[in-house]
Design an enzyme around this catalytic site. Structure first.
Site, PDB file in Angstrom:
ATOM      1  N   ASP A 124       0.666   9.795  -0.931  1.00  0.00           N
ATOM      2  CA  ASP A 124       0.071   8.320  -0.878  1.00  0.00           C
ATOM      3  C   ASP A 124      -1.116   8.014  -2.007  1.00  0.00           C
ATOM      4  O   ASP A 124      -1.987   7.232  -1.806  1.00  0.00           O
ATOM      5  CB  ASP A 124      -0.727   8.006   0.438  1.00  0.00           C
ATOM      6  CG  ASP A 124       0.287   8.361   1.630  1.00  0.00           C
ATOM      7  OD1 ASP A 124       1.360   8.075   1.636  1.00  0.00           O
ATOM      8  OD2 ASP A 124      -0.261   9.025   2.609  1.00  0.00           O
ATOM      9  N   SER A 159      -5.296   5.212  -4.964  1.00  0.00           N
ATOM     10  CA  SER A 159      -4.975   5.655  -3.759  1.00  0.00           C
ATOM     11  C   SER A 159      -4.252   4.461  -2.865  1.00  0.00           C
ATOM     12  O   SER A 159      -4.691   3.216  -3.162  1.00  0.00           O
ATOM     13  CB  SER A 159      -6.447   5.597  -2.782  1.00  0.00           C
ATOM     14  OG  SER A 159      -6.230   5.848  -1.670  1.00  0.00           O
ATOM     15  N   ARG A 160      -3.159   4.888  -2.547  1.00  0.00           N
ATOM     16  CA  ARG A 160      -2.313   3.692  -2.015  1.00  0.00           C
ATOM     17  C   ARG A 160      -2.681   3.190  -0.851  1.00  0.00           C
ATOM     18  O   ARG A 160      -2.170   2.323  -0.329  1.00  0.00           O
ATOM     19  CB  ARG A 160      -0.808   4.111  -2.053  1.00  0.00           C
ATOM     20  CG  ARG A 160      -0.362   4.366  -3.304  1.00  0.00           C
ATOM     21  CD  ARG A 160       1.225   4.680  -3.681  1.00  0.00           C
ATOM     22  NE  ARG A 160       1.525   5.231  -4.701  1.00  0.00           N
ATOM     23  CZ  ARG A 160       1.673   6.524  -5.206  1.00  0.00           C
ATOM     24  NH1 ARG A 160       1.535   7.376  -4.360  1.00  0.00           N
ATOM     25  NH2 ARG A 160       1.674   6.841  -6.540  1.00  0.00           N
ATOM     26  N   VAL A 161      -3.591   3.807  -0.050  1.00  0.00           N
ATOM     27  CA  VAL A 161      -4.146   3.245   1.286  1.00  0.00           C
ATOM     28  C   VAL A 161      -5.181   2.214   0.728  1.00  0.00           C
ATOM     29  O   VAL A 161      -5.486   1.151   1.381  1.00  0.00           O
ATOM     30  CB  VAL A 161      -4.673   4.158   1.860  1.00  0.00           C
ATOM     31  CG1 VAL A 161      -5.508   3.885   3.276  1.00  0.00           C
ATOM     32  CG2 VAL A 161      -3.594   5.063   2.549  1.00  0.00           C
TER      33      VAL A 161
END
Length: 515
Positions: free
Chosen positions: A342, A367-369
């Protein structure tokens, strides 16, 4: 044509019947036909299953059944092959690879089969459960969105590349760029999180040094180290990440704990798996890796999750490490793991040699969060810093050509130098989140613009001393909740008031530029 088919079918049936008569004696047992390079070919073992653990007598050497051929079974040895000879008896165990786990495992160093390397004993006693090393990942219904931050203690990561509990964040870079240092700082910063550090193919002395760091910081009570050293067989290096994940899952699923598992590193696991596959004569693919090397890592990293409240609300955060060659992220294993995770923290060798440590390349790290795993006050401040750093790096390239600098570019370079200084951090000294918020506020609110570069470190030192002293008292702990949920304007006011009391025009501490 039909007669030919019936004759062929009858011939196959006779052959199967003949094999069945001889196989009654060899259903659960077999004998070694050839052995070499950690691989044994076995005749018999007709009841063996793929991935099953088998035992070789008389020295009780464990092996893994990976190739199930028509006439023989291909085993990879989990021990030394000098104890295995031709015609040795092999017996099936009827179980897949599994390890013994209980809460007593905390504070120990184990091998991938669960053997305690500190006491030279297997874990046993009341409360011990047998857990399969390979388990299925939680399904979609069993999960919930990530919203809690997992703080690493590193200002550059917690502000620009935030990691949430249940996330999979790749740490990627060349050798000797500080990848292991980042995960050590992350473990040192955890208080109520079970940490599992998986070491694959490293030196024994290096693992001993890491364990000594954790022991000195009194962090071993919530720590398990799963260790497959460079001296261990390839199957143990292949199994180590799955064993570490099984340990973390035990605490997540049994007690609803937040668990953190670090794989250091998956490049060595892929190399060990390639070695096993080539010796088993499986067809090689790109970079000589077998065709299922993507599945090797995807089935491991998919086990990281933030579970729903109905299942205890525990989380498993995975921080895999992958080593690149000369910064080439387009190689096979790096691209595979990047596509599974992620987000990634990219460490740059050039930044490392310049003395910027942690050597995080902000442009390539993501950071894909995102800000879902950040406190509101950090979220309010960190928005600008990434853009300003990217602009600073770009302008730095143009300035090297020696062209004239206009005032706006000079201002950008001036601010960028101070931002870089703020994000530097020494080894094994994680910052509390309140201090990180203060440091980022120094940079983004323009407080450091009037401070000389050589005095920035002094200002950071006084700021850290002030914040650490303030939040070390139990009475003032309640302030942490207010500090984390302030907006940018409120933070600006607080920081300016703090500076008024510490740095004034009449005091001895005067960091501003002399006119």
């Amino acid at each position: 044509m039909k007669n030919t088919f019936f004759l062929l079918n009858e011939k196959i049936s006779k052959k199967r019947t003949k094999n069945l008569k001889t196989s009654n004696l060899l259903k659960n047992y077999g004998f070694i036909e050839t052995v070499g390079a950690g691989i044994a070919q076995v005749k018999g073992l007709f009841n063996v299953k793929a991935g099953e653990l088998v035992k070789i007598y008389p020295f009780n050497i464990l092996a893994l059944a990976l190739n199930l051929g028509e006439n023989r079974v291909g085993l990879v040895l989990c021990g030394s092959e000098r104890f295995v000879n031709q015609n040795d008896i092999v017996a099936i165990t009827g179980k897949l690879i599994s390890i013994q786990i209980s809460s007593k495992i905390l504070g120990t160093v184990i091998d991938p089969l669960g053997f305690n390397l500190m006491t030279n004993q297997m874990l046993s006693g009341t409360g011990t459960v047998t857990v399969p090393v390979e388990q299925g990942a939680p399904d979609i219904i069993s999960r919930q969105p990530i919203f809690e931050p997992l703080l690493t203690g590193l200002t550059v990561i917690d502000s620009l590349v935030p990691i949430g509990r249940g996330q999979r964040e790749l740490i990627i870079g060349d050798r000797q760029t500080g990848k292991t240092s980042i995960v050590i700082d992350t473990i040192l910063n955890q208080t109520n999180v079970i940490s599992v550090y998986v070491s694959i193919g490293q030196k024994c002395s290096g693992i001993a040094q890491i364990f000594r760091i954790f022991k000195k910081a009194n962090k071993t009570k919530n720590l398990v180290i799963v260790c497959a050293t460079a001296a261990d067989a390839a199957p143990l290096q292949y199994l180590a990440p799955y064993s570490g994940c099984a340990v973390a899952e035990y605490f997540r699923d049994t007690f609803g704990d937040a668990a953190l598992v670090i794989y250091d590193d998956l490049s060595k696991q892929a190399t060990a798996y390639r070695q096993m596959s080539l010796l088993l004569r499986r067809p090689p693919g790109r970079e000589a890796f077998p065709g299922d090397v993507f599945y090797l890592h995807s089935r491991l990293l998919e086990r990281a999750a933030k579970l729903s409240n109905s299942l205890g609300g525990g989380s498993l955060t995975a921080l895999p490490i992958v080593e690149t060659q000369a910064g080439d992220v387009s190689a096979y294993i790096p691209t595979n793991v990047i596509s599974i995770t992620d987000g990634q923290v990219f460490l740059d060798a050039e930044l490392f040699t310049q003395g910027i440590r942690p050597a995080v390349n902000v442009g390539l790290s993501v950071s894909r969060v995102g800000s879902a795993a950040q406190y509101p006050s950090m979220k309010a401040l960190a928005g600008k810093i990434k853009l300003e750093l990217a602009q600073y790096r770009e302008m730095l390239g143009f300035v090297k050509f020696g062209s004239d600098i206009d005032p706006s570019t000079a201002k950008l370079l001036h601010r960028g130098e101070r931002l870089v200084e703020i994000l530097k951090q020494p080894n094994n000294q994680p910052n509390i989140i309140e201090l990180q918020i203060l440091l980022v506020a120094f940079g983004t609110l323009g407080i450091l613009d009037n401070v000389e570069l050589k005095n920035v470190k002094l200002l950071i030192f006084f700021g850290s001393l002030m914040i650490n002293t303030m939040f070390s008292h139990n009475i003032l702990n309640i302030l942490t909740y207010f500090f984390r949920y302030l907006n940018a304007d409120q933070l600006n006011g607080i920081v300016l008031n703090l500076l008024k009391f510490t740095f004034t025009k009449t005091s001895k501490i005067n960091l501003t530029k002399k006119k």
